[in-house]
Design an enzyme around this catalytic site. Sequence first.
Site, PDB file in Angstrom:
ATOM      1  N   HIS A  58      26.386  26.318 -77.130  1.00  0.00           N
ATOM      2  CA  HIS A  58      27.278  25.026 -76.500  1.00  0.00           C
ATOM      3  C   HIS A  58      26.390  24.022 -76.090  1.00  0.00           C
ATOM      4  O   HIS A  58      26.628  22.979 -76.129  1.00  0.00           O
ATOM      5  CB  HIS A  58      27.903  25.861 -75.362  1.00  0.00           C
ATOM      6  CG  HIS A  58      29.051  26.734 -75.335  1.00  0.00           C
ATOM      7  ND1 HIS A  58      28.691  28.138 -75.047  1.00  0.00           N
ATOM      8  CD2 HIS A  58      30.050  26.797 -75.978  1.00  0.00           C
ATOM      9  CE1 HIS A  58      29.744  28.992 -75.322  1.00  0.00           C
ATOM     10  NE2 HIS A  58      30.713  28.101 -75.931  1.00  0.00           N
ATOM     11  N   LYS A 170      30.255  27.501 -86.098  1.00  0.00           N
ATOM     12  CA  LYS A 170      30.413  28.902 -85.897  1.00  0.00           C
ATOM     13  C   LYS A 170      31.882  29.308 -85.886  1.00  0.00           C
ATOM     14  O   LYS A 170      32.258  30.320 -86.679  1.00  0.00           O
ATOM     15  CB  LYS A 170      29.916  29.357 -84.464  1.00  0.00           C
ATOM     16  CG  LYS A 170      30.485  30.397 -83.803  1.00  0.00           C
ATOM     17  CD  LYS A 170      29.610  31.599 -84.238  1.00  0.00           C
ATOM     18  CE  LYS A 170      30.163  32.819 -83.257  1.00  0.00           C
ATOM     19  NZ  LYS A 170      31.417  33.079 -82.797  1.00  0.00           N
ATOM     20  N   SER A 206      27.459  33.583 -79.219  1.00  0.00           N
ATOM     21  CA  SER A 206      28.831  33.763 -78.675  1.00  0.00           C
ATOM     22  C   SER A 206      28.941  34.264 -77.437  1.00  0.00           C
ATOM     23  O   SER A 206      28.169  35.021 -76.915  1.00  0.00           O
ATOM     24  CB  SER A 206      29.536  34.790 -79.825  1.00  0.00           C
ATOM     25  OG  SER A 206      30.711  35.031 -79.051  1.00  0.00           O
TER      26      SER A 206
HETATM   27  P1  AMP Z   1      34.268  28.412 -76.943  1.00  0.00           P
HETATM   28  O1  AMP Z   1      33.840  28.351 -75.613  1.00  0.00           O
HETATM   29  O2  AMP Z   1      33.759  29.784 -77.777  1.00  0.00           O
HETATM   30  O3  AMP Z   1      35.634  28.142 -77.504  1.00  0.00           O
HETATM   31  O4  AMP Z   1      33.386  27.240 -77.890  1.00  0.00           O
HETATM   32  C1  AMP Z   1      33.193  25.886 -77.704  1.00  0.00           C
HETATM   33  C2  AMP Z   1      32.586  25.344 -78.858  1.00  0.00           C
HETATM   34  O5  AMP Z   1      31.362  25.803 -78.818  1.00  0.00           O
HETATM   35  C3  AMP Z   1      33.103  25.499 -80.206  1.00  0.00           C
HETATM   36  O6  AMP Z   1      33.227  24.193 -80.745  1.00  0.00           O
HETATM   37  C4  AMP Z   1      32.537  26.442 -80.739  1.00  0.00           C
HETATM   38  O7  AMP Z   1      32.373  26.381 -82.276  1.00  0.00           O
HETATM   39  C5  AMP Z   1      30.949  26.142 -80.341  1.00  0.00           C
HETATM   40  N1  AMP Z   1      30.129  27.218 -80.341  1.00  0.00           N
HETATM   41  C6  AMP Z   1      30.242  28.458 -79.967  1.00  0.00           C
HETATM   42  N2  AMP Z   1      29.058  29.269 -80.250  1.00  0.00           N
HETATM   43  C7  AMP Z   1      28.376  28.353 -80.938  1.00  0.00           C
HETATM   44  C8  AMP Z   1      27.219  28.670 -81.835  1.00  0.00           C
HETATM   45  N3  AMP Z   1      26.725  29.924 -81.600  1.00  0.00           N
HETATM   46  N4  AMP Z   1      26.584  27.594 -82.266  1.00  0.00           N
HETATM   47  C9  AMP Z   1      26.925  26.348 -82.373  1.00  0.00           C
HETATM   48  N5  AMP Z   1      28.391  25.982 -81.854  1.00  0.00           N
HETATM   49  C10 AMP Z   1      28.916  27.189 -80.975  1.00  0.00           C
END
Ligand code: AMP
Length: 323
Positions: A58, A170, A206
Amino acid sequence: MGYSTILPCKRLISEDKAMRTPLVLTRRSDFRDFVSAEKKKGRTLGFVPTMGALHEGHASLLRKASAENATSVLSVFVNPKQFGPNEDFARYPRTFDADVAIAAEAGVTAVYAPTVEEMYPAGFKTGVKVSTITDVLCGAMRPGHFDGVCTVVTLLLNLARADKAYFGMKDYQQLAIIKQMCRDLAHPTEIVGVPTIREPDGLAMSSRNRYLVGDSRQVAKAVPTALATAAKSFLDGETSSENLLNKARAIFAAAALTPQYLDLRDAESLELIQGKVERPAVLAVAQIIPKVECRLIDNVVLGKEEFYKSLLSDLIRRTQSEG
Ligand code: AMP
């Protein structure tokens, strides 16, 4: 400045960092007023929607949003509409103070952190649905998931009125769906895809990795290793989709794992590749790690362009370095 719910982040109030402490906005109306004020000042706005529990993945989105725009906004909202009844909505990690600290480090101007009632007040009746590309991969496993994603992202993008919004590769299918949705609905915000940030051994970062306790963390390494093995074969000249898939399948079989899906699909249309890979193709996987019941998703884009080749080489190096 007149926002009724601006809360300073307690941890960050120190003399030298006070200037960079993001505003925390919890009301839709405050977020809208903030955006209007920034626009009146002629500032460009970058937006990063998340569910919180932030990590380095993030942070890379946030740094890019801050670098490319005068104003950057993070949203933190665990969206109940995108979780199925038996999924981890209740236990999804919530680490708000730490999230604001990461946002501050990344130079973020404001954090929008609404409650569920603020986002979906009584009487909320609207849903946004994208067809076809939502039916495959995660969409096939998680009915209604992408309807929830599309609804919340539309609402957030409408509030943020950003020049650019940043999403991770991701969640490759999510990125493809949101690009499609914004194209179809003529949304003015540019959708920017950002490469996956990985642990030193290749595991994609993640928020759910914290569920990987004990030896499940080592088991999870089969996921990036399988992708890296197919990637290496591709970089060595293999173009047969079946042979590339078989490389990855063999790694899962050796680790006694059965992926929910392991597909090679066109990187744009997400249609299955039959025969040879002739355009960029995404090799995407979902794997539930046994015992801890942690569902991981990951992918690589098999493409001959320098951008893709360097990401593939980086993944291969990481999986080999701790092999
Ligand atoms: P989330 O909070 O899991 O919904 O993720 C929020 C944003 O962060 C989304 O656009 C995800 O694709 C991105 N994201 C999550 N993990 C990663 C990662 N390891 N590398 C790059 N972006 C990420």
